[in-house]
Design a protein around this motif. Structure first.
Motif, PDB file in Angstrom:
ATOM      1  N   ARG A   1      -4.572 -19.836 -10.814  1.00  0.00           N
ATOM      2  CA  ARG A   1      -6.054 -18.692 -10.901  1.00  0.00           C
ATOM      3  C   ARG A   1      -7.413 -17.831  -9.227  1.00  0.00           C
ATOM      4  NH1 ARG A   1      -6.555 -18.709 -15.232  1.00  0.00           N
ATOM      5  NH2 ARG A   1      -9.196 -19.851 -15.130  1.00  0.00           N
ATOM      6  N   ALA A   2      -7.732 -19.684  -9.852  1.00  0.00           N
ATOM      7  CA  ALA A   2      -8.808 -19.425  -8.174  1.00  0.00           C
ATOM      8  C   ALA A   2      -8.027 -19.804  -6.981  1.00  0.00           C
ATOM      9  CB  ALA A   2      -9.721 -21.500  -8.283  1.00  0.00           C
ATOM     10  N   LEU A   3      -7.661 -19.357  -6.870  1.00  0.00           N
ATOM     11  CA  LEU A   3      -6.765 -19.535  -5.255  1.00  0.00           C
ATOM     12  C   LEU A   3      -6.680 -17.931  -5.411  1.00  0.00           C
ATOM     13  CD1 LEU A   3      -6.327 -20.688  -2.372  1.00  0.00           C
ATOM     14  CD2 LEU A   3      -4.278 -21.289  -3.095  1.00  0.00           C
ATOM     15  N   ALA A   4      -5.979 -17.636  -5.828  1.00  0.00           N
ATOM     16  CA  ALA A   4      -5.211 -16.525  -6.281  1.00  0.00           C
ATOM     17  C   ALA A   4      -6.285 -15.092  -5.848  1.00  0.00           C
ATOM     18  CB  ALA A   4      -4.043 -16.067  -7.473  1.00  0.00           C
ATOM     19  N   TYR A   5      -7.407 -15.533  -6.625  1.00  0.00           N
ATOM     20  CA  TYR A   5      -8.865 -14.693  -6.726  1.00  0.00           C
ATOM     21  C   TYR A   5      -9.218 -14.746  -5.349  1.00  0.00           C
ATOM     22  CZ  TYR A   5      -9.508 -13.737 -11.558  1.00  0.00           C
ATOM     23  OH  TYR A   5      -8.814 -12.895 -12.839  1.00  0.00           O
ATOM     24  N   ARG A   6      -9.514 -15.872  -4.815  1.00  0.00           N
ATOM     25  CA  ARG A   6     -10.421 -16.290  -3.055  1.00  0.00           C
ATOM     26  C   ARG A   6      -8.875 -15.458  -1.907  1.00  0.00           C
ATOM     27  NH1 ARG A   6     -10.960 -21.562  -5.002  1.00  0.00           N
ATOM     28  NH2 ARG A   6      -9.543 -22.548  -3.289  1.00  0.00           N
ATOM     29  N   LEU A   7      -7.865 -15.244  -2.314  1.00  0.00           N
ATOM     30  CA  LEU A   7      -6.926 -14.619  -1.752  1.00  0.00           C
ATOM     31  C   LEU A   7      -7.536 -12.843  -1.609  1.00  0.00           C
ATOM     32  CD1 LEU A   7      -3.666 -16.466  -2.587  1.00  0.00           C
ATOM     33  CD2 LEU A   7      -5.059 -16.360  -0.015  1.00  0.00           C
ATOM     34  N   MET A   8      -7.507 -12.956  -2.751  1.00  0.00           N
ATOM     35  CA  MET A   8      -7.790 -11.248  -2.898  1.00  0.00           C
ATOM     36  C   MET A   8      -9.346 -11.114  -2.134  1.00  0.00           C
ATOM     37  SD  MET A   8      -6.634  -8.630  -4.181  1.00  0.00           S
ATOM     38  CE  MET A   8      -5.622  -8.485  -5.144  1.00  0.00           C
ATOM     39  N   ASP A   9      -9.717 -11.911  -2.527  1.00  0.00           N
ATOM     40  CA  ASP A   9     -11.205 -11.145  -2.388  1.00  0.00           C
ATOM     41  C   ASP A   9     -11.581 -11.084  -0.531  1.00  0.00           C
ATOM     42  OD1 ASP A   9     -12.678 -11.497  -4.187  1.00  0.00           O
ATOM     43  OD2 ASP A   9     -13.277 -13.712  -4.228  1.00  0.00           O
ATOM     44  N   ALA A  10     -10.342 -12.375   0.062  1.00  0.00           N
ATOM     45  CA  ALA A  10      -9.794 -12.141   1.829  1.00  0.00           C
ATOM     46  C   ALA A  10      -9.623 -10.915   2.079  1.00  0.00           C
ATOM     47  CB  ALA A  10      -9.093 -13.248   1.846  1.00  0.00           C
ATOM     48  N   ALA A  11      -8.952 -10.158   0.766  1.00  0.00           N
ATOM     49  CA  ALA A  11      -8.582  -8.742   1.350  1.00  0.00           C
ATOM     50  C   ALA A  11      -8.934  -7.468   1.938  1.00  0.00           C
ATOM     51  CB  ALA A  11      -7.784  -8.034   0.683  1.00  0.00           C
ATOM     52  N   GLY A  12     -10.797  -8.129   0.981  1.00  0.00           N
ATOM     53  CA  GLY A  12     -12.265  -7.359   1.369  1.00  0.00           C
ATOM     54  C   GLY A  12     -11.178  -5.552   1.730  1.00  0.00           C
ATOM     55  N   LEU A  13     -11.007  -5.440   0.392  1.00  0.00           N
ATOM     56  CA  LEU A  13     -10.518  -3.815   0.387  1.00  0.00           C
ATOM     57  C   LEU A  13     -11.395  -3.174  -0.526  1.00  0.00           C
ATOM     58  CD1 LEU A  13      -7.033  -4.378  -2.084  1.00  0.00           C
ATOM     59  CD2 LEU A  13      -7.264  -4.002   0.187  1.00  0.00           C
ATOM     60  N   GLN A  14     -11.813  -1.571   0.051  1.00  0.00           N
ATOM     61  CA  GLN A  14     -12.408  -0.845   0.390  1.00  0.00           C
ATOM     62  C   GLN A  14     -11.416   0.515  -0.580  1.00  0.00           C
ATOM     63  OE1 GLN A  14     -15.500  -1.050   0.457  1.00  0.00           O
ATOM     64  NE2 GLN A  14     -15.382  -3.183   1.992  1.00  0.00           N
TER      65      GLN A  14
ATOM     66  N   PHE B   1       1.213  -0.910   0.312  1.00  0.00           N
ATOM     67  CA  PHE B   1      -0.276   0.023  -0.193  1.00  0.00           C
ATOM     68  C   PHE B   1       0.375   1.106   0.284  1.00  0.00           C
ATOM     69  CE2 PHE B   1      -2.584  -3.276   1.339  1.00  0.00           C
ATOM     70  CZ  PHE B   1      -3.574  -2.954   1.709  1.00  0.00           C
ATOM     71  N   ALA B   2       0.461   2.035  -0.001  1.00  0.00           N
ATOM     72  CA  ALA B   2       0.937   3.760  -0.071  1.00  0.00           C
ATOM     73  C   ALA B   2       0.820   3.758   0.762  1.00  0.00           C
ATOM     74  CB  ALA B   2       0.106   4.504  -0.748  1.00  0.00           C
ATOM     75  N   GLY B   3       2.737   4.393   1.534  1.00  0.00           N
ATOM     76  CA  GLY B   3       2.842   4.583   2.444  1.00  0.00           C
ATOM     77  C   GLY B   3       3.721   3.662   3.157  1.00  0.00           C
ATOM     78  N   GLY B   4       3.725   2.652   2.623  1.00  0.00           N
ATOM     79  CA  GLY B   4       5.046   1.608   3.011  1.00  0.00           C
ATOM     80  C   GLY B   4       4.208   0.230   3.425  1.00  0.00           C
ATOM     81  N   ALA B   5       3.070   0.172   3.981  1.00  0.00           N
ATOM     82  CA  ALA B   5       2.110  -0.871   4.483  1.00  0.00           C
ATOM     83  C   ALA B   5       1.830  -1.915   4.107  1.00  0.00           C
ATOM     84  CB  ALA B   5       0.823  -0.359   4.947  1.00  0.00           C
ATOM     85  N   THR B   6       2.192  -3.098   4.310  1.00  0.00           N
ATOM     86  CA  THR B   6       1.495  -4.488   3.608  1.00  0.00           C
ATOM     87  C   THR B   6       0.827  -5.246   4.065  1.00  0.00           C
ATOM     88  OG1 THR B   6       3.076  -5.836   4.896  1.00  0.00           O
ATOM     89  CG2 THR B   6       4.216  -4.288   2.998  1.00  0.00           C
ATOM     90  N   TRP B   7      -0.135  -6.101   3.384  1.00  0.00           N
ATOM     91  CA  TRP B   7      -1.032  -6.949   3.888  1.00  0.00           C
ATOM     92  C   TRP B   7      -0.149  -8.001   3.263  1.00  0.00           C
ATOM     93  CZ3 TRP B   7      -4.701  -9.966   1.577  1.00  0.00           C
ATOM     94  CH2 TRP B   7      -5.616 -10.789   2.047  1.00  0.00           C
ATOM     95  N   ASP B   8      -0.430  -9.601   3.879  1.00  0.00           N
ATOM     96  CA  ASP B   8      -0.397 -10.600   3.596  1.00  0.00           C
ATOM     97  C   ASP B   8      -1.392 -11.898   4.460  1.00  0.00           C
ATOM     98  OD1 ASP B   8       1.173 -12.917   4.684  1.00  0.00           O
ATOM     99  OD2 ASP B   8       1.766 -10.903   5.090  1.00  0.00           O
ATOM    100  N   THR B   9      -1.485 -12.812   3.340  1.00  0.00           N
ATOM    101  CA  THR B   9      -2.633 -13.774   2.776  1.00  0.00           C
ATOM    102  C   THR B   9      -1.835 -15.537   2.177  1.00  0.00           C
ATOM    103  OG1 THR B   9      -4.315 -14.675   4.222  1.00  0.00           O
ATOM    104  CG2 THR B   9      -4.037 -13.827   1.623  1.00  0.00           C
TER     105      THR B   9
END
Length: 335
Positions: free
Chosen positions: A260-273, A237-245
């Motif tokens: 691809r199927a698992l990568a999309y689930r990982l992205m959905d798990a981030a719950g980005l707004q 993220f901007a500012g240097g923060a990171t998130w991982d799962t």
């Protein structure tokens, strides 16, 4: 003068199985013991390895079984680890043999002239590379033993198991396996990454970048001859923060569709707004040698076609460069 022709020297392969859940440090020490026998060692994480003994037999001046016994003595006395050792003229025979060794350890050597007689009576699921679902299909058609599989016309086996899987099963039941032992210490992970030229919000741009990472990671794994048991997605993220799962795959894979199927689930798990992203990293974790992964069948002809297309695209990229074909070409909507 008459020239003499010599038959090609027969390979002698050792397949070593360590106890399950062996700590990584001990596993590395077992690999070091193998390197003391032969310079040609191929690690098969998390708990197996291959050794080409052809040159080692000439150097040590002993039979292959003796080297297996020496290895067991060394791993037990120095590391407290008892291993199972299979020896044969090919990877398939050696790996099948190591699985037949009774616990807690031992050595089983199959000579070149003994392969057909030894493999024949084994249950079909005992052949290295045959998965449970493949064995189930073969048994439904009365193919219960490796000898029956070897006697079945290859075209019939291909119809039952699918093109590539059927060819491999038919060949290996006959003792045909030309794969060499490739010296390799497999890295624990493989990673691909991208940076956005400007801050990006979760949406089409980010999803396209993630899809590109999936294709790149899959190709990297296939070129290495590896498969991933798990994926990790890192968001920067901007500012240097990171998130991982991290999440595990249902079974080890290097295929784009599974990743691809698992990568999309990982992205959905981030719950980005409204998080502003500066980059993505996609990692394949807990890697294993692809040769250790049984080719499971799904009777899904569409999936098999996609895997054949995947192999074709890899060849195109190898010949013309990684940018010759990509996700935008593969998944462009008609119209």
């Amino acid at each position: 003068m008459t020239s003499q022709t010599h038959a090609p020297e027969v390979s002698t392969v050792m397949h070593v199985r360590c106890p399950d859940r062996l700590p990584e440090e001990l596993y590395r020490q077992v690999l070091e013991q193998l390197a003391g026998l032969s310079p040609v060692v191929q690690a098969l994480p998390p708990s197996a390895a291959l050794v080409e003994l052809k040159g080692a037999l000439r150097y040590h001046g002993v039979q292959a079984r003796r080297l297996g016994e020496v290895l067991r003595i060394r791993t037990i006395s120095r590391l407290g680890v008892d291993v199972r050792v299979g020896i044969g003229p090919s990877i398939t025979v050696a790996a099948t043999a190591s699985a037949q060794v009774e616990l807690p350890g031992g050595v089983l050597a199959v000579g070149p002239g003994e392969v057909a007689d030894w493999l024949g009576p084994l249950p079909v699921e005992a052949l290295h590379g045959i998965g449970p679902r493949q064995a189930e299909v073969l048994r439904e058609y009365g193919i219960h033993r490796v000898g029956l599989l070897a006697a079945t016309p290859p075209a019939t086996v291909q119809r039952l198991l699918g093109g590539r899987a059927g060819r491999l099963a038919a060949d290996r039941a006959r003792g045909i396996d030309p794969r060499p032992v490739v010296p390799r210490a497999l890295p624990a992970t493989a990673a691909v990454r991208c940076a956005f030229p400007r801050h990006a919000l979760e949406g089409a741009e980010v999803r396209a970048a993630l899809l590109d990472l999936v294709v790149r990671l899959g190709r990297l794994l296939r070129r290495r001859g590896q498969a991933a048991r798990a994926l990790t997605l890192v968001l920067k993220f901007a500012g240097g923060a990171t998130w991982d799962t991290t999440r595990r795959l249902p079974e080890p894979s290097a295929h784009d569709e599974d990743l691809r199927a698992l990568a999309y689930r990982l992205m959905d798990a981030a719950g980005l707004q409204r998080g502003r992203l500066t980059g993505l990293v996609l990692k394949g974790e807990d890697l294993v040698d692809a040769g250790q992964v049984a080719e499971q069948i799904s009777l899904d002809h569409a999936r098999e076609s996609r895997l054949v297309a995947e192999e074709t695209m890899d060849r195109i990229r190898d010949k013309f460069g990684p940018g010759a074909i990509g996700p935008a070409t593969l998944f462009r909507r008609a119209g």
